[in-house]
Design a protein around this motif. Sequence first.
Motif, short mmCIF file in Angstrom:
data_model
loop_
_atom_site.label_atom_id
_atom_site.label_comp_id
_atom_site.label_asym_id
_atom_site.label_seq_id
_atom_site.Cartn_x
_atom_site.Cartn_y
_atom_site.Cartn_z
N LEU A 1 0.85 -1.21 0.00
CA LEU A 1 0.00 0.00 0.00
C LEU A 1 0.87 1.25 0.00
N GLY A 2 0.53 2.17 -0.91
CA GLY A 2 1.32 3.39 -1.05
C GLY A 2 2.48 3.22 -2.02
N GLY A 3 2.64 1.99 -2.57
CA GLY A 3 3.75 1.70 -3.49
C GLY A 3 4.92 1.07 -2.76
N ASN A 4 5.86 0.53 -3.53
CA ASN A 4 7.02 -0.14 -2.94
C ASN A 4 8.09 0.89 -2.61
N VAL A 5 8.33 1.09 -1.31
CA VAL A 5 9.24 2.15 -0.86
C VAL A 5 10.67 1.90 -1.33
N GLU A 6 11.09 0.62 -1.38
CA GLU A 6 12.46 0.29 -1.82
C GLU A 6 12.68 0.73 -3.26
N PHE A 7 11.67 0.50 -4.11
CA PHE A 7 11.78 0.91 -5.52
C PHE A 7 11.90 2.43 -5.61
N LYS A 8 11.11 3.13 -4.78
CA LYS A 8 11.15 4.60 -4.80
C LYS A 8 12.53 5.11 -4.39
N ILE A 9 13.09 4.50 -3.34
CA ILE A 9 14.41 4.93 -2.83
C ILE A 9 15.48 4.71 -3.89
N LEU A 10 15.46 3.52 -4.52
CA LEU A 10 16.46 3.21 -5.56
C LEU A 10 16.36 4.18 -6.73
N GLU A 11 15.11 4.53 -7.11
CA GLU A 11 14.89 5.49 -8.21
C GLU A 11 15.48 6.86 -7.83
N ALA A 12 15.22 7.30 -6.59
CA ALA A 12 15.69 8.62 -6.13
C ALA A 12 17.21 8.65 -6.06
N ILE A 13 17.83 7.56 -5.61
CA ILE A 13 19.31 7.50 -5.53
C ILE A 13 19.92 7.50 -6.93
N ALA A 14 19.25 6.76 -7.86
CA ALA A 14 19.75 6.72 -9.25
C ALA A 14 19.68 8.12 -9.89
N ALA A 15 18.64 8.90 -9.52
CA ALA A 15 18.49 10.25 -10.07
C ALA A 15 19.51 11.23 -9.48
N ASP A 16 19.96 10.94 -8.24
CA ASP A 16 20.93 11.83 -7.57
C ASP A 16 22.04 10.97 -6.94
N PRO A 17 22.92 10.36 -7.79
CA PRO A 17 23.92 9.41 -7.28
C PRO A 17 24.93 10.04 -6.30
N ASP A 18 25.15 11.36 -6.40
CA ASP A 18 26.14 12.00 -5.52
C ASP A 18 25.52 12.56 -4.24
N GLY A 19 24.19 12.45 -4.10
CA GLY A 19 23.51 13.03 -2.93
C GLY A 19 23.73 12.22 -1.66
N ASP A 20 23.15 12.70 -0.56
CA ASP A 20 23.23 12.02 0.73
C ASP A 20 22.20 10.89 0.75
N HIS A 21 22.68 9.64 0.55
CA HIS A 21 21.77 8.50 0.41
C HIS A 21 20.94 8.26 1.66
N ALA A 22 21.53 8.45 2.84
CA ALA A 22 20.80 8.23 4.10
C ALA A 22 19.65 9.25 4.22
N ALA A 23 19.94 10.50 3.83
CA ALA A 23 18.91 11.55 3.89
C ALA A 23 17.79 11.26 2.88
N ILE A 24 18.20 10.80 1.69
CA ILE A 24 17.21 10.47 0.65
C ILE A 24 16.28 9.37 1.16
N ARG A 25 16.90 8.32 1.78
CA ARG A 25 16.12 7.20 2.31
C ARG A 25 15.12 7.69 3.37
N ALA A 26 15.60 8.49 4.32
CA ALA A 26 14.73 8.99 5.40
C ALA A 26 13.57 9.81 4.84
N GLN A 27 13.90 10.65 3.84
CA GLN A 27 12.89 11.52 3.24
C GLN A 27 11.82 10.68 2.51
#
Length: 898
Positions: free
Chosen positions: A505-531
């Motif tokens: 429900l709400g979609g697969n969060v792991e897929f969303k996190i991987l997509e966000a990290i792929a879009a911003d590979p140099d960003g803060d991955h821990a912060a992206i995950r929390a967000q």
Amino acid sequence: MLGIGKLAKKVFGTPNDRTIKATRPLVEKINALEPDFQKLSDDEIKAKTVELSERAKGGESLDDLLPEAFANCREAALRALGLRAFDTQLMGGIFLHQGNISEMKTGEGKTLVATFPAYLNALTGKGVHIVTVNDYLARRDAEWMGKVYGALGMTTGVIYPQQPDQEKRQAYASDVTYATNNELGFDYLRDNMKGDLREMSQRAHNFAIVDEVDSILIDEARTPLIISGPSQDRSDMYLSIDVLIPDLLEDHYTIDEKTRQVTFTDDGNDFLEAQLLARGILPEGQSLYDPESTTIVHHVNQGLRAHKLFTKDKDYIVRDGSIVLIDEFTGRMMSGRRLSEGLHQAIEAKEGCEIQPENVTLAQVTFQNYFRLYNKLSGMTGTAATEAEEFAEIYGLGVVEVPTNRPIDRKDDDDAVYRTGAEKFEAVVETIKEANAKGQPILVGTTSIEKSEFLSEMLTKADVKHNVLNARQHEQEAQIVADAGKLAAVTIATNMAGRGTDIKLGGNVEFKILEAIAADPDGDHAAIRAQMEEAHKADEEAVIKAGGLFVLATERHESRRIDNQLRGRSGRQGDPGRSSFFLSLEDDLMRIFGSERLDKVLSSLGMKEGEAIVHPWVNKSLERAQAKVEGRNFDIRKQLLKFDDVMNDQRKVIFNQRREIMEAEDLSSIAQDMRHEVIGDLVDEYMPPKTYADQWDTEGLYAAAIERLGVDAPVIDWAKEEGVDDEEIIERLEKAADEMMAQKATSFGPDAMRMIEKQVLLQTIDTKWREHLLTLEHLRSVVGFRGYAQRDPLNEYKNESFQLFESMLDGLREDVTKTLANIRPMTEEEQRQVAVEMSEQQEQLEQASADQTPKALAGEAREGFDENDRETWGNPGRNEACPCGSGKKFKHCHGRLN
């Protein structure tokens, strides 16, 4: 008032309740050990594995080791994946270890459950196979759960198609091996076609855990796995006959949809005979009923089946100019799978595709008989209870329904039955629009690609945004399923069995996190995950408020299990949800299995257009219809197995014989025994027992001894000696043949002779076995008609196949003896001649390569080359340079198959 049965269940509980209750002390024992294992370091967890393994190999039973092994595995999984197994998951693992099927609802974490019994049984060092329904799941699960096994100090392997042999042997040598059922079965057959033990991949069949066990052991059990080789090209015959089928009238054939059979009527046979004679396919003066017409009749029948029983975009699709079959249960493409006995070629002719040559069977096995090779078998699925009888009878597997971790909070509506398909689909679209308006995610189940695309068009017209998941979108499968739980998502799916990805429900969060990290590979991955996790919680709450996932099925399947698998996608892990089935009297199940009575009921009720009947009685009558179909399908599979068991006994004898031959260092005694038996048969043939000397055919025996034994023995003179009988002749022939073979061994050298004997034996066994399989196929197709003569086809098949097997073994002895007798070392002159020929061939190859390279590089086209006239292209090989001068290989340029 309660009936006696219900009263007993209330007092004593069901057998399933008692089984669950019996495991609770074990689960408590594992939980009590948890604090001790939490104190262990990572290295100590691995050291514990070594200790448990030594105890298992030392004779301690796995049942005694279970609490410690499960506690160790739970701690390793928590550290490696952050997942702590629930008590219900431990229960599922215990039942798997005991050799049962654990029925666990969708979303209960079956993938993690398998690690517990796999780890425990791998401690013996004999290997464990975890079987999945497709290559994607095999790779995903091996990579994901491999972290758990790695933390425990164990190795993980994965098997996939076209895998290099060395890598495959390494994967099978791992402690835990993930593979699809197809690859396991094919590797078993391939191993038993190898000529050297070192080339074989699989180890002994110790323990297998089958994921989606109902799909693999029941749905796919009707189709045997076959390794085949090409036979002669008959494409002209298929094309000639394909032209005739569209000219048939409805009274020329009859279709039985229940059994999926189609047959010609007498009028149809007369029409065909006239057409075949007119086109010269049937020779003048020959009738369709003559024995010589068997092949033509076979081709005509397959042409009729291709046109009338197989529908494009339902049973198969046309992709890149070839026919790709569709799995009726999962809606997936089955690339590389072909229908046998010329049916695939008939469909290729129908669709105007290039006709691939028919194949002859080199080796075959059914899934039933392959999986019964394992010392212990178990399985997991969300739906097995309806087939419990079959699992018990065929595989000796019990089914245990494991309780869910949280209570199910899903509302299951009664079925809604409409008069016509059009009314039903209009109601489906209206229901989707209503649910979509409040943001509720909807999963719509269809039974074919055609229907999913028809519904997709209707939703597009209604301006409803949606995704379609069927065999055409195979590659985007995981992404589409992961998005299906998002707010206001509408997903149309052709069968959901074994999809392997949870709808959250709400979609697969792991897929969303991987997509966000792929879009911003140099960003803060821990912060992206929390967000992303924070945003996901809000999405999940919104979907829960909208009512959770709504599963809307547009048709009932023949099997209740498939319906339950679709329904089970909603309400996972205590989530809210809803499921509805919309049906019409035009649906296949309703039309074929008893819609007449229901039609009368609906007519008498005076239902208006667009109205539906909704009542628990309708559900019950549909369940009865489905149970009838399931029972009939079970009988078909049981009959298939009875016939295959006959072949399986013979297969085991042949495969065991091959293995013994490969393991043996010296086969001279086996070759000698065969030779002596052939001599005994020869003497019996030409000098029958209890006959006088003047009745012996000694000249025939002399000629046969030269031809089959390579021995020029004075048999005619021996027979004239006083007091010589058949036993004396046998002894002298044996001595002469043994001396001749001993001389041959000396001239070759003992090592070379041993190798020759091994190769001759293996090659002859393989050739004879292939011929025998073909004979059995023909026998199987003929023996069914014996039922009309009040004779049991199965008994007839058993008796005749046994006689055929005995005659195959006789032929095997003769062929081996004859081949070994006639083999001889090459003379020096012959060796020189072979060396010269090989050298010339090498020069020609090098010259051909040198001739092509400059042209290809220079981009010169062949002289007179015309792209639109194939006759100007010459006849290049598929791997040669294209005559257009592009520099590409012919197969990648103008020779590409479109």
